[in-house]
Scaffold this active site. Structure first.
Site, PDB file in Angstrom:
ATOM      1  N   PRO A 238       1.047  -1.091   0.012  1.00 35.94           N
ATOM      2  CA  PRO A 238       0.027   0.063   0.032  1.00 35.94           C
ATOM      3  C   PRO A 238       0.757   1.254  -0.039  1.00 35.94           C
ATOM      4  CG  PRO A 238       0.086  -1.045   2.271  1.00 35.94           C
ATOM      5  CD  PRO A 238       0.832  -2.093   1.462  1.00 35.94           C
ATOM      6  N   ASP A 414       5.918   2.410   2.742  1.00 29.07           N
ATOM      7  CA  ASP A 414       4.872   1.368   2.923  1.00 29.07           C
ATOM      8  C   ASP A 414       4.039   1.781   4.073  1.00 29.07           C
ATOM      9  OD1 ASP A 414       3.520  -1.146   3.602  1.00 29.07           O
ATOM     10  OD2 ASP A 414       5.410  -2.235   2.845  1.00 29.07           O
ATOM     11  N   HIS A 415       2.878   1.672   3.867  1.00 32.50           N
ATOM     12  CA  HIS A 415       1.741   2.078   4.923  1.00 32.50           C
ATOM     13  C   HIS A 415       1.650   1.274   5.829  1.00 32.50           C
ATOM     14  CE1 HIS A 415      -0.416   5.373   6.837  1.00 32.50           C
ATOM     15  NE2 HIS A 415      -1.225   5.544   6.037  1.00 32.50           N
ATOM     16  N   ARG A 416       2.009   0.074   5.492  1.00 32.89           N
ATOM     17  CA  ARG A 416       1.866  -1.146   6.670  1.00 32.89           C
ATOM     18  C   ARG A 416       2.672  -1.002   7.683  1.00 32.89           C
ATOM     19  NH1 ARG A 416       2.648  -6.126   2.722  1.00 32.89           N
ATOM     20  NH2 ARG A 416       4.447  -4.712   2.153  1.00 32.89           N
ATOM     21  N   ILE A 418       4.872   2.379   7.964  1.00 32.95           N
ATOM     22  CA  ILE A 418       5.078   3.675   8.258  1.00 32.95           C
ATOM     23  C   ILE A 418       3.819   4.607   8.265  1.00 32.95           C
ATOM     24  CG2 ILE A 418       6.400   5.808   7.340  1.00 32.95           C
ATOM     25  CD1 ILE A 418       8.394   3.714   6.001  1.00 32.95           C
TER      26      ILE A 418
END
Length: 444
Positions: A238, A414-416, A418
């Site tokens: 993501p 990477d929004h998983r 950060i």
């Protein structure tokens, strides 16, 4: 004696490649460790040497062929020059050989015969400890009754390959193949290159579709690998992109002041060089950006080394070589190293080792143009920095509009792992470090 030469291991997890060129011809006499074929695999072109001296009798592959590890590449009449020193080696190593249990298969060479190789070709210097070798190589050594500690190798890292073991068991010289690539935790995205669907001879052929004439060109191994990897990264991570601008007016003055001296030494003091040092210091302060995700163990892998990937535009496609241990190198060292690495990329001389182990990537399009873009994260990394062309803009300072050199930056993350606030703090620190280059130099 006619001897089959098989394609040796090309790196851990790499099982096949495409023949880029054949460097030898039938009837040619070649010396040991002379390159006889070039293999395009993953994102690199590696020269494969013949581990013994001989005369080429038959070549079983041609450019464009897909070949697998263990496949017969050629047949050569092997000379006996390497075996001439066998008695001395046998005498020297006899006590050690006797302590090794004899192999079960009686058709295999006697242990003393296997000791001939060290006298003919000395082993590469190894660090103390466990011998570097993959599980398949260790299994092969057990089957042949060979002790890995005794097997010589020309690999600079000391890694023993299957070809080294086979050559040692036969009393020959070690192979000088390309160094094996290191694997990263959870690096499942770097899958083998898919098999080419059409023969190379059809590349460039004209044909017709519904709307008119077309020309079909076979995809190169690099293009196929890039497409596969980018699709995986985009569909599984993501992405969020944070945009920032840095005032590099002062940095440009420093760069232009010292660039001529660096150029005289053969280097190039570019903005990318400064960015490498800035990013490395930022990664030290924000360790989540220098990490990867291991979902099998449900852990975040925080890396304690700083290998920065630099995206290089080449005629063959995008390549990302790694600049090792940036935290331990000065700006001058990086300015001298980066042009050499970029040239290797453009000349297709990068090895699998050169392409592996990056922890963060920088993609600088400033030399081409653009005001901003959203780079795709290079898995298993969790962030990538995009750099666009700097320009002079009017900026209000102390109530006055003054011209300043502004550099557009874009961080995809990477929004998983950060969060947006983390990315904003990271980029603000990077921008401030670029705006105060002397502070960066003093602190690093």
């Amino acid at each position: 004696m006619a001897t089959e030469f098989k394609l040796p291991e090309l790196g851990e997890g790499v099982t096949s490649g495409t023949v880029a060129s054949v460097l030898a011809s039938v009837g040619e006499s070649v010396s040991a460790n002379s390159p006889i074929i070039e293999i395009e695999t993953d994102k690199a072109v590696a020269e494969i040497p013949l581990p013994f001296s001989g005369t080429i009798k038959e070549i079983k592959v041609k450019p464009g062929d897909k070949v697998s590890v263990g496949q017969v590449i050629l047949i050569a009449d092997r000379t006996e020059g390497a075996a001439a020193k066998a008695p001395a080696a046998e005498k020297k190593e006899a006590p050690k050989a006797e302590s090794k249990p004899a192999p079960k298969e009686e058709s295999k060479p006697a242990p003393a015969a296997r000791k001939a190789a060290p006298a003919a070709t000395p082993a590469a210097k190894r660090s103390s400890g466990k011998v570097l070798a993959s599980p398949s190589v260790r299994k092969l050594a057990r089957e042949l009754g060979v002790q890995l500690d005794d097997v010589p190798t020309s690999d600079p890292s000391g890694r023993v390959s299957a070809q080294d073991v086979e050559a040692y068991a036969a009393g020959g010289a070690p192979s000088a193949e390309a160094p094996a690539a290191k694997s990263e935790p959870g690096d499942a995205s770097r899958a083998p290159v898919p098999v080419r669907t059409g023969p190379p001879a059809l590349s460039g052929a004209r044909s017709d579709d519904r709307w008119g004439a077309v020309v079909r060109e076979a995809m190169s191994g690099i293009r196929k690998k890039t497409a596969e990897h980018m699709e995986h990264c985009w569909t599984t991570i993501p992405h969020v992109t944070h945009f920032e601008k840095a005032d590099i007016t002062a940095l440009e003055q420093v760069r232009q002041q010292y660039a001529p001296a660096i150029k005289a030494e053969g280097g190039s003091l570019t903005v990318t060089v400064f960015l490498m040092k800035v990013i490395t210091e930022a990664l030290r302060r924000f360790p989540k950006f220098n990490a990867s995700l291991d979902f099998e163990s449900e852990e975040v892998v925080l890396k304690q080394y700083y290998h920065i990937g630099i995206a290089v535009d080449t005629p063959a496609g995008l390549l990302v070589p790694a600049v090792r241990d940036v935290d331990r190198k000065s700006l001058q060292e990086l300015a001298l190293e980066l042009p050499v690495l970029a040239k290797k990329a453009r000349d297709r001389k990068l090895t699998l080792e050169d392409m592996s182990g990056t922890t963060f990537t920088i993609s600088n399009l400033g030399g081409i143009g653009g005001t901003g873009f959203t780079p795709i994260i290079n898995a298993p990394e969790v962030a990538i920095l995009g750099v666009s062309r700097s320009s002079i803009e009017g900026v209000f300072q102390n109530g006055q509009l003054v011209p300043r050199t502004m550099l557009p930056l874009s961080l995809s993350y990477d929004h998983r792992l950060i969060d947006g606030a983390d990315a904003a703090r990271f980029m603000r620190w990077v921008a401030e470090a670029l705006e105060n280059p002397w502070k960066l130099i003093l602190e690093s």
